[in-house]
Scaffold this motif. Sequence first.
Motif, PDB file in Angstrom:
ATOM      1  N   MET A 203       0.843  -1.188   0.000  1.00  0.00           N
ATOM      2  CA  MET A 203       0.000   0.000   0.000  1.00  0.00           C
ATOM      3  C   MET A 203       0.883   1.244   0.000  1.00  0.00           C
ATOM      4  O   MET A 203       2.034   1.213   0.451  1.00  0.00           O
ATOM      5  N   PRO A 204       0.363   2.370  -0.516  1.00  0.00           N
ATOM      6  CA  PRO A 204       1.215   3.558  -0.663  1.00  0.00           C
ATOM      7  C   PRO A 204       1.916   4.001   0.610  1.00  0.00           C
ATOM      8  O   PRO A 204       3.043   4.503   0.546  1.00  0.00           O
ATOM      9  N   ASP A 205       1.300   3.792   1.773  1.00  0.00           N
ATOM     10  CA  ASP A 205       1.923   4.248   3.018  1.00  0.00           C
ATOM     11  C   ASP A 205       2.958   3.282   3.572  1.00  0.00           C
ATOM     12  O   ASP A 205       3.586   3.563   4.593  1.00  0.00           O
ATOM     13  N   TYR A 206       3.172   2.131   2.898  1.00  0.00           N
ATOM     14  CA  TYR A 206       4.201   1.182   3.354  1.00  0.00           C
ATOM     15  C   TYR A 206       5.305   0.995   2.319  1.00  0.00           C
ATOM     16  O   TYR A 206       6.422   0.630   2.677  1.00  0.00           O
ATOM     17  N   GLY A 207       5.025   1.219   1.040  1.00  0.00           N
ATOM     18  CA  GLY A 207       6.085   1.278   0.061  1.00  0.00           C
ATOM     19  C   GLY A 207       6.292   0.043  -0.767  1.00  0.00           C
ATOM     20  O   GLY A 207       5.425  -0.344  -1.566  1.00  0.00           O
TER      21      GLY A 207
ATOM     22  N   ARG B 245       6.768   6.683  -5.835  1.00  0.00           N
ATOM     23  CA  ARG B 245       5.832   7.577  -6.510  1.00  0.00           C
ATOM     24  C   ARG B 245       6.537   8.285  -7.662  1.00  0.00           C
ATOM     25  O   ARG B 245       7.773   8.298  -7.762  1.00  0.00           O
ATOM     26  N   ASP B 246       5.752   8.849  -8.549  1.00  0.00           N
ATOM     27  CA  ASP B 246       6.300   9.575  -9.694  1.00  0.00           C
ATOM     28  C   ASP B 246       7.313  10.615  -9.219  1.00  0.00           C
ATOM     29  O   ASP B 246       7.083  11.335  -8.234  1.00  0.00           O
ATOM     30  N   GLY B 247       8.441  10.686  -9.918  1.00  0.00           N
ATOM     31  CA  GLY B 247       9.476  11.657  -9.579  1.00  0.00           C
ATOM     32  C   GLY B 247      10.651  11.070  -8.830  1.00  0.00           C
ATOM     33  O   GLY B 247      11.696  11.717  -8.719  1.00  0.00           O
ATOM     34  N   ILE B 248      10.518   9.843  -8.306  1.00  0.00           N
ATOM     35  CA  ILE B 248      11.626   9.191  -7.611  1.00  0.00           C
ATOM     36  C   ILE B 248      12.427   8.384  -8.633  1.00  0.00           C
ATOM     37  O   ILE B 248      11.886   7.513  -9.309  1.00  0.00           O
ATOM     38  N   SER B 249      13.721   8.681  -8.746  1.00  0.00           N
ATOM     39  CA  SER B 249      14.550   8.056  -9.759  1.00  0.00           C
ATOM     40  C   SER B 249      14.973   6.655  -9.330  1.00  0.00           C
ATOM     41  O   SER B 249      14.870   6.278  -8.159  1.00  0.00           O
ATOM     42  N   GLU B 250      15.468   5.896 -10.298  1.00  0.00           N
ATOM     43  CA  GLU B 250      15.953   4.548 -10.011  1.00  0.00           C
ATOM     44  C   GLU B 250      17.090   4.581  -8.996  1.00  0.00           C
ATOM     45  O   GLU B 250      17.116   3.788  -8.044  1.00  0.00           O
TER      46      GLU B 250
ATOM     47  N   SER C 199       2.806   0.859 -15.243  1.00  0.00           N
ATOM     48  CA  SER C 199       2.491   1.250 -16.621  1.00  0.00           C
ATOM     49  C   SER C 199       1.141   0.703 -17.078  1.00  0.00           C
ATOM     50  O   SER C 199       0.690   1.013 -18.178  1.00  0.00           O
ATOM     51  N   LEU C 200       0.508  -0.104 -16.229  1.00  0.00           N
ATOM     52  CA  LEU C 200      -0.851  -0.571 -16.520  1.00  0.00           C
ATOM     53  C   LEU C 200      -1.805   0.620 -16.459  1.00  0.00           C
ATOM     54  O   LEU C 200      -1.458   1.683 -15.920  1.00  0.00           O
ATOM     55  N   PRO C 201      -3.012   0.507 -17.002  1.00  0.00           N
ATOM     56  CA  PRO C 201      -3.955   1.635 -16.970  1.00  0.00           C
ATOM     57  C   PRO C 201      -4.134   2.181 -15.554  1.00  0.00           C
ATOM     58  O   PRO C 201      -4.129   1.420 -14.574  1.00  0.00           O
ATOM     59  N   PRO C 202      -4.282   3.507 -15.388  1.00  0.00           N
ATOM     60  CA  PRO C 202      -4.314   4.135 -14.059  1.00  0.00           C
ATOM     61  C   PRO C 202      -5.376   3.585 -13.121  1.00  0.00           C
ATOM     62  O   PRO C 202      -5.182   3.578 -11.901  1.00  0.00           O
ATOM     63  N   ASP C 203      -6.518   3.117 -13.660  1.00  0.00           N
ATOM     64  CA  ASP C 203      -7.587   2.635 -12.795  1.00  0.00           C
ATOM     65  C   ASP C 203      -7.470   1.144 -12.484  1.00  0.00           C
ATOM     66  O   ASP C 203      -8.365   0.567 -11.834  1.00  0.00           O
ATOM     67  N   THR C 204      -6.382   0.504 -12.910  1.00  0.00           N
ATOM     68  CA  THR C 204      -6.176  -0.910 -12.586  1.00  0.00           C
ATOM     69  C   THR C 204      -6.104  -1.081 -11.071  1.00  0.00           C
ATOM     70  O   THR C 204      -5.319  -0.409 -10.392  1.00  0.00           O
ATOM     71  N   ARG C 205      -6.905  -1.978 -10.542  1.00  0.00           N
ATOM     72  CA  ARG C 205      -6.875  -2.250  -9.096  1.00  0.00           C
ATOM     73  C   ARG C 205      -5.694  -3.163  -8.799  1.00  0.00           C
ATOM     74  O   ARG C 205      -5.480  -4.177  -9.465  1.00  0.00           O
ATOM     75  N   LEU C 206      -4.929  -2.819  -7.768  1.00  0.00           N
ATOM     76  CA  LEU C 206      -3.763  -3.582  -7.353  1.00  0.00           C
ATOM     77  C   LEU C 206      -4.043  -4.256  -6.018  1.00  0.00           C
ATOM     78  O   LEU C 206      -4.386  -3.584  -5.037  1.00  0.00           O
ATOM     79  N   TYR C 207      -3.923  -5.572  -5.996  1.00  0.00           N
ATOM     80  CA  TYR C 207      -4.211  -6.360  -4.797  1.00  0.00           C
ATOM     81  C   TYR C 207      -2.893  -6.829  -4.186  1.00  0.00           C
ATOM     82  O   TYR C 207      -2.122  -7.549  -4.813  1.00  0.00           O
TER      83      TYR C 207
ATOM     84  N   THR D 211      -4.675   1.353  -6.417  1.00  0.00           N
ATOM     85  CA  THR D 211      -4.748   1.463  -7.875  1.00  0.00           C
ATOM     86  C   THR D 211      -3.397   1.942  -8.394  1.00  0.00           C
ATOM     87  O   THR D 211      -2.570   2.472  -7.643  1.00  0.00           O
ATOM     88  N   VAL D 212      -3.190   1.768  -9.690  1.00  0.00           N
ATOM     89  CA  VAL D 212      -1.972   2.284 -10.300  1.00  0.00           C
ATOM     90  C   VAL D 212      -1.850   3.777 -10.049  1.00  0.00           C
ATOM     91  O   VAL D 212      -0.787   4.286  -9.671  1.00  0.00           O
ATOM     92  N   ALA D 213      -2.933   4.519 -10.229  1.00  0.00           N
ATOM     93  CA  ALA D 213      -2.891   5.973 -10.051  1.00  0.00           C
ATOM     94  C   ALA D 213      -2.514   6.343  -8.622  1.00  0.00           C
ATOM     95  O   ALA D 213      -1.701   7.266  -8.404  1.00  0.00           O
ATOM     96  N   GLU D 214      -3.083   5.643  -7.635  1.00  0.00           N
ATOM     97  CA  GLU D 214      -2.770   5.947  -6.240  1.00  0.00           C
ATOM     98  C   GLU D 214      -1.311   5.670  -5.912  1.00  0.00           C
ATOM     99  O   GLU D 214      -0.654   6.439  -5.198  1.00  0.00           O
ATOM    100  N   GLU D 215      -0.786   4.563  -6.433  1.00  0.00           N
ATOM    101  CA  GLU D 215       0.613   4.230  -6.171  1.00  0.00           C
ATOM    102  C   GLU D 215       1.544   5.247  -6.816  1.00  0.00           C
ATOM    103  O   GLU D 215       2.536   5.671  -6.210  1.00  0.00           O
ATOM    104  N   ARG D 216       1.244   5.649  -8.022  1.00  0.00           N
ATOM    105  CA  ARG D 216       2.104   6.612  -8.700  1.00  0.00           C
ATOM    106  C   ARG D 216       2.059   7.980  -8.025  1.00  0.00           C
ATOM    107  O   ARG D 216       3.050   8.720  -8.025  1.00  0.00           O
ATOM    108  N   ARG D 217       0.939   8.283  -7.412  1.00  0.00           N
ATOM    109  CA  ARG D 217       0.810   9.581  -6.753  1.00  0.00           C
ATOM    110  C   ARG D 217       1.403   9.590  -5.346  1.00  0.00           C
ATOM    111  O   ARG D 217       2.030  10.569  -4.937  1.00  0.00           O
ATOM    112  N   ALA D 218       1.266   8.466  -4.607  1.00  0.00           N
ATOM    113  CA  ALA D 218       1.511   8.551  -3.166  1.00  0.00           C
ATOM    114  C   ALA D 218       2.432   7.498  -2.575  1.00  0.00           C
ATOM    115  O   ALA D 218       2.733   7.570  -1.381  1.00  0.00           O
TER     116      ALA D 218
END
Length: 292
Positions: free
Chosen positions: A172-176, A236-241, A199-207, A224-231
């Motif tokens: 989950m986004p708060d655990y990484g 999240r988006d903007g963090i480099s390899e 890279s899957l569609p943003p509304d893909t549910r991630l279990y 969701t993909v969108a939530e993970e990329r945001r938070a």
Amino acid sequence: MSQPMQVEGFFDPKTWTVSYLILDPATRACALVDSVLDYDPKSGRTSHASADRLIERVRALEAKVEWILETHVHADHLSAAPYLKAALGGKIAIGHQVTVVQNVFGQLFNAGPGFARDGSQFDHLFADNAAFSIGRLKARALHTPGHTPACMTYVVEDGAQSAAFVGDTLFMPDYGTARCDFPGGDPRILYRSINRVLSLPPDTRLYMCHDYQPGGRPLAYVSTVAEERRANIHVRDGISEDEFVAMRQQRDATLEMPVLILPSVQVNMRAGHLPEPEANGQRYLKIPIDAL
């Protein structure tokens, strides 16, 4: 219109593991993902309460199990796959790179010539991007290594909606994200695998396979993909390899080994089968001394 696919999660608080039932209501076909065999490390006793919950639910739904899926060779719980197969049928499946894990840990545990290292304990080995189905549901097996060499993400599609069962690749986004310090783990490879999932569609549910409820928050295991990329606090988006690799290496250096890693890996690399009985009829798990 036919009913959309149904996904139910079953949480095991002792190992923080979520097992899943994926149902196609149109055909009553289903798949089970990342099951748990209850194991007490103090006594060495096994029991089946967690698996029995899945069995009861499958029977209540009058469903037919087609697949018993493992996202990887787990190091924190034992798989109940053979127990479920005996009760419900279905094929036990994992990614084809399980052979890498079997070779590494077969040597660590001195498993001997009787332990096959070709993945033949499993009914099916998925290659990367292999297509399969659950009833009328279309599914793909994506190879997403980094946590372990054999990690898979199972993407299931039902018309416009899709779901991905990510194992330990993401939390989950708060655990990484998952640790990468097990044999064959690699944070750079994990970063690239995560980007493939995200890279899957943003509304893909991630279990998620686990939820550790940071800060004591309520149980949550669907994002969701969108939530993970945001938070997501790690990727999240903007963090480099390079930033991710540095963080993951520093964090992994502070982590203790999972309590059940030694029994879990011995059993799970055998597709959930316990080691064969010895001459006295008793089964044994090994603890290598000063090897890790």
